[in-house]
Design an enzyme around this catalytic site. Structure first.
Site, mmCIF file in Angstrom:
data_model
loop_
_atom_site.group_PDB
_atom_site.id
_atom_site.type_symbol
_atom_site.label_atom_id
_atom_site.label_comp_id
_atom_site.label_asym_id
_atom_site.label_seq_id
_atom_site.Cartn_x
_atom_site.Cartn_y
_atom_site.Cartn_z
ATOM 1 N N HIS A 56 0.876 -1.170 0.000
ATOM 2 C CA HIS A 56 0.000 0.000 0.000
ATOM 3 C C HIS A 56 0.912 1.219 0.000
ATOM 4 C CE1 HIS A 56 -2.470 -2.974 2.228
ATOM 5 N NE2 HIS A 56 -3.465 -2.421 1.581
ATOM 6 N N ASP A 59 2.204 1.765 3.419
ATOM 7 C CA ASP A 59 3.147 0.771 3.973
ATOM 8 C C ASP A 59 4.578 1.270 3.795
ATOM 9 O OD1 ASP A 59 0.979 -0.893 4.333
ATOM 10 O OD2 ASP A 59 1.396 -2.118 2.555
ATOM 11 N N MET A 90 2.737 -5.621 -7.798
ATOM 12 C CA MET A 90 1.418 -5.046 -7.473
ATOM 13 C C MET A 90 1.530 -3.997 -6.374
ATOM 14 S SD MET A 90 -1.073 -5.262 -4.902
ATOM 15 C CE MET A 90 -1.670 -6.773 -4.152
ATOM 16 N N GLU A 183 -10.690 -6.241 -5.674
ATOM 17 C CA GLU A 183 -10.663 -7.321 -4.676
ATOM 18 C C GLU A 183 -11.945 -7.301 -3.846
ATOM 19 O OE1 GLU A 183 -7.160 -7.497 -2.232
ATOM 20 O OE2 GLU A 183 -8.173 -8.726 -0.732
ATOM 21 N N LYS A 185 -14.865 -8.495 -1.051
ATOM 22 C CA LYS A 185 -14.921 -9.031 0.311
ATOM 23 C C LYS A 185 -16.347 -8.794 0.820
ATOM 24 C CE LYS A 185 -12.488 -8.855 4.730
ATOM 25 N NZ LYS A 185 -11.466 -8.190 5.562
ATOM 26 N N GLU A 219 -9.546 -13.198 -3.144
ATOM 27 C CA GLU A 219 -8.821 -13.661 -1.954
ATOM 28 C C GLU A 219 -9.536 -14.864 -1.362
ATOM 29 O OE1 GLU A 219 -7.228 -10.958 1.041
ATOM 30 O OE2 GLU A 219 -8.018 -12.290 2.599
ATOM 31 N N HIS A 222 -11.732 -14.273 1.664
ATOM 32 C CA HIS A 222 -12.931 -13.465 1.484
ATOM 33 C C HIS A 222 -14.106 -14.269 0.929
ATOM 34 C CE1 HIS A 222 -10.182 -9.629 1.307
ATOM 35 N NE2 HIS A 222 -10.084 -10.308 2.437
ATOM 36 N N ASP A 247 -4.967 -13.440 -4.143
ATOM 37 C CA ASP A 247 -4.522 -13.349 -2.742
ATOM 38 C C ASP A 247 -4.711 -14.708 -2.080
ATOM 39 O OD1 ASP A 247 -3.796 -10.744 -2.951
ATOM 40 O OD2 ASP A 247 -5.316 -9.935 -1.596
ATOM 41 N N ASP A 257 -12.175 -12.251 9.361
ATOM 42 C CA ASP A 257 -11.164 -12.431 8.314
ATOM 43 C C ASP A 257 -9.868 -12.926 8.958
ATOM 44 O OD1 ASP A 257 -9.792 -12.251 5.929
ATOM 45 O OD2 ASP A 257 -9.574 -10.078 5.973
ATOM 46 N N ASP A 259 -7.152 -14.649 7.617
ATOM 47 C CA ASP A 259 -5.881 -14.448 6.888
ATOM 48 C C ASP A 259 -4.789 -15.406 7.354
ATOM 49 O OD1 ASP A 259 -6.796 -12.370 5.230
ATOM 50 O OD2 ASP A 259 -6.315 -10.830 6.699
ATOM 51 N N ASP A 289 -1.480 -13.055 0.941
ATOM 52 C CA ASP A 289 -2.063 -11.970 1.740
ATOM 53 C C ASP A 289 -2.549 -12.601 3.034
ATOM 54 O OD1 ASP A 289 -3.116 -9.743 2.786
ATOM 55 O OD2 ASP A 289 -4.809 -9.575 1.407
HETATM 56 C C1 GLT Z 1 -6.018 -5.617 3.905
HETATM 57 C C2 GLT Z 1 -7.036 -6.593 3.383
HETATM 58 C C3 GLT Z 1 -6.523 -7.351 2.234
HETATM 59 C C4 GLT Z 1 -6.262 -6.516 1.026
HETATM 60 C C5 GLT Z 1 -5.173 -5.559 1.231
HETATM 61 C C6 GLT Z 1 -5.090 -4.659 0.038
HETATM 62 S S1 GLT Z 1 -5.241 -4.720 2.709
HETATM 63 O O1 GLT Z 1 -5.029 -6.294 4.637
HETATM 64 O O2 GLT Z 1 -7.411 -7.473 4.434
HETATM 65 O O3 GLT Z 1 -7.400 -8.375 1.876
HETATM 66 O O4 GLT Z 1 -5.827 -7.367 -0.009
HETATM 67 O O5 GLT Z 1 -5.668 -3.421 0.238
HETATM 68 MN MN MN Z 2 -6.397 -9.418 0.186
HETATM 69 MN MN MN Z 3 -8.271 -11.146 4.178
#
Ligand code: GLT
Ligand code: MN
Ligand code: MN
Length: 391
Positions: A56, A59, A90, A183, A185, A219, A222, A247, A257, A259, A289
């Site tokens: 980002h 970041d 990216m 992306e 979600k 992702e 998501h 992702d 979420d 991750d 991600d």
């Molecule tokens: C954030 C989110 C991710 C996205 C990122 C990109 S930021 O951490 O949870 O899924 O991919 O903005």
């Molecule tokens: Mn993501």
């Molecule tokens: Mn996520």
């Protein structure tokens, strides 16, 4: 120690700076790790065999940095890229952290916030291009609502479209030659997000001024949060020529979420995902991600990064063995032979009125068709035994 699962640059693994840099803050607790300098992350990731990093704007360059500070930071970062050979395929914009985005960025009800979001993104695209990106991601973390009492959700979709159209023109005007990836979600951090799934995003893209420039960045976590099958979502994106980025992580359905480290929750789903990606010839970045568990110190962070990449390679090897396994290939061949035995009129031949007339006349052995077992139990068990190391 190095073995056949040791990652190398040609594997195309990338990590967001925010993933290994995650400091383990959650809604109930303070950070558990110190921030990691992006330059240090670049060196560590290169050492572990990654191919690239993503970022980002914030970041790398703090929200309130002066232009001089920005240039200095970017110079140091580019030096680290040159030294390590890491690439930045990216970049994306942080349109969710600052309080001004509390009611959205491109879809904020406040016109001034929408304009600021646009300007922030233009500057972030410039930064991305400066570090060599080819794909620019849009994750609308704050593009959503807790209540529909004020904003008409259809206006939000319209404003989202206007922003993407505007930024597409910006990219064309600058001659940047990059592509966008949306992306989706379903929720979090907003109660409900607009463009909640890959399917919603794919349709939205078809309504844009420059649909060819825009694809998706699905992702795993998501779609899984929405209770959907990620492999099917990716398949639809691939089939539409819209899988511009991906992702990778892991997630249990029905949770926040998470991750998690790639393949740590549902390795079978990860196997089918890798099978789909590898069989389709997807050659974009394999982007993780994900976040290290909040329990981890810095050592745990690098163990997490290594684990994401190793699990991909282990499962990729399983895909190779799937295709080489004599019992599996024999079963697939048998099934395919029977499935394709029919030689009569069908949809793949395209519609003609003669064809439709022939189809009306076609004799079908309903009894026989109904009796045919699919043998998926056998096939799936072979997959399970492959995954569990029994073959
Ligand atoms: C954030 C989110 C991710 C996205 C990122 C990109 S930021 O951490 O949870 O899924 O991919 O903005
Ligand atoms: Mn993501
Ligand atoms: Mn996520």
């Amino acid at each position: 120690m190095s073995d056949m699962y040791t990652p190398k640059a040609s594997d195309r693994f990338t990590f967001g700076l925010w993933t290994v840099g995650n400091i383990g803050r959650d809604p109930f607790g303070d950070p558990v790790r110190n921030p990691i300098d992006p330059v240090y992350s670049v060196h560590k990731l290169a050492e572990l065999g990654a191919w690239g990093v993503s970022l980002h704007d914030d970041d790398l360059v703090p929200f309130d940095a002066t232009p001089q500070e920005r240039d200095g930071i970017v110079r140091e970062f580019r030096k680290a890229l040159d030294e390590t050979g890491l690439v930045v395929p990216m970049a994306t914009t942080n349109l969710f952290h600052h309080p001004i985005f509390k009611d959205g960025a491109f879809t904020s009800s406040d016109k001034e916030v929408r304009a600021f979001a646009l300007r922030k993104t233009m500057a972030a695209i410039d930064l991305g291009v400066e570090v060599g990106v080819s794909t620019y991601v849009f994750w609308g973390g704050r593009e959503g609502a807790e209540t529909d009492a004020y904003r008409n959700p259809a206006d939000a979709v319209k404003w989202f479209r206007e922003a993407i159209n505007y930024l597409s023109e910006y990219v064309l005007d600058q001659g940047y030659g990059i592509r966008f990836a949306l992306e989706p979600k379903p929720n979090e951090p907003r109660g409900d997000l607009y463009l909640p799934t890959v399917g919603h995003a794919l349709h939205f893209i078809s309504t844009l001024d420059h649909p060819d420039m825009v694809g998706v960045n699905p992702e795993l976590a998501h779609e899984t949060m929405a209770g959907l099958n990620f492999v099917h979502a990716v398949a639809q994106a691939l089939e539409a020529g819209k899988l511009f980025h991906i992702d990778l992580n892991d997630q249990q359905p029905g949770r926040y979420d998470q991750d998690f480290r790639f393949a740590s929750e549902n390795p079978k789903r990860a196997f089918f995902l890798i099978k789909l990606l590898e069989d389709s010839g997807y050659d974009g970045p394999l982007h993780f991600d994900a976040h290290p568990y909040r329990t981890e110190d810095e050592e745990g962070v690098w163990a997490f990064a290594r684990g994401c990449m190793r699990s991909y390679l282990v499962l990729k090897e399983k895909v190779r063995r799937f295709h080489a396994d004599p019992e599996i290939t024999a079963l697939l061949a048998e099934l395919r032979e029977r499935d394709n035995a029919y030689g009569g009129p069908e949809a793949s031949a395209g519609y003609t009125s003669d064809g439709a007339a022939a189809l009306r006349q076609q004799t079908f052995d309903i009894e026989d068709m109904a009796q045919r077992g699919r043998r998926y139990e056998e096939l799936d068990q072979l997959v399970m035994e492959l995954l569990l190391g029994a073959r």
